[in-house]
Scaffold this active site. Sequence first.
Site, PDB file in Angstrom:
ATOM      1  CE1 TYR A 154      37.171  34.097  45.193  1.00  0.00           C
ATOM      2  CE2 TYR A 154      36.395  33.642  42.974  1.00  0.00           C
ATOM      3  CZ  TYR A 154      36.835  34.541  43.928  1.00  0.00           C
ATOM      4  OH  TYR A 154      36.933  35.869  43.620  1.00  0.00           O
ATOM      5  CE  LYS A 158      34.139  36.071  45.937  1.00  0.00           C
ATOM      6  NZ  LYS A 158      34.066  37.331  46.695  1.00  0.00           N
TER       7      LYS A 158
END
Length: 246
Positions: A154, A158
């Site tokens: 993640y 991001k």
Amino acid sequence: MTKIIDRVTIVTGASRGIGRAVAEQLAEAGCMVVAAARAQHAEETVATILASGGRAELASLDVTEPDAVRNLVSDVVKRLGRIDVLVANAGIARDQLLLRLQRKDWDDVLATNLTAVFTCVQAVLRPMIRQRFGRIITISSVVGQMGNAGQASYAASKAGLIGFTKAVAKEVASRGVTANVVAPGLIDTDMTRALGSEGRDNWQSLVPLGRMGTPADVAHAVRFLASDEASYITGQVVGVNGGMYM
Ligand SMILES: NC(=O)c1ccc[n+]([C@@H]2O[C@H](COP(=O)([O-])OP(=O)(O)OC[C@H]3O[C@@H](n4cnc5c(N)ncnc54)[C@H](OP(=O)(O)O)[C@@H]3O)[C@@H](O)[C@H]2O)c1
């Protein structure tokens, strides 16, 4: 409230959480909103907007399918004449400590959170350049800025979005198109409900403002970046994190 009359807008992941709040606020500000999520999931978002006198239509879109993304954008441009604002919000998390992280989960997270944003942005870029106006807003995360144990995939996706958006901002600045990142902190949605109350409490203890954010807190920043008042802002990362990262 910032008015953004008559902008045609696509919001991905508009079925719930942050994307739903963004879709509703942009519609309230006067935009025509194409609310996209898988299957017919954004139906309620569209119904709410229409019931309050706004303009919206439903799009069934899996952002990981490039042909579907390109078809949606070309259909919107054909029928509505333009595409002014893209809010690339759809995202997933598959949290696991790195030693246990499966390749499939890594691939899924990167495919949805990063590669699909590339597809969406590439699809809107030509019409935006042609019309000499565009607002691209990607939704990253505080985790992409500061990292977090158990979220390597993640965080990578991001953080990647931040570099990607800055590169796009430089490529298209001379054509009247801006590209900015909104990086939320701990926001009260399904995604963070999955952390359980202990996980959420741990995160909340890192927030100087002492509370979780709401989807509306994030939508306010997006609405501003989509407005004419933000025309001199590009390549920026706007943190909406209660001071968790500064
Ligand atoms: N909540 C937070 O604390 C937080 C913090 C930082 C960043 N963010 C980011 O903010 C964004 C929204 O998060 P959220 O908390 O609102 O999450 P959420 O409540 O879990 O909602 C995720 C949204 O993404 C959509 N989506 C997921 N995969 C998709 C796909 N393949 N195609 C189309 N739509 C897809 C979902 O639509 P379906 O109905 O089709 O599943 C849903 O609308 C994400 O990018 C997330 O990473 C959230």
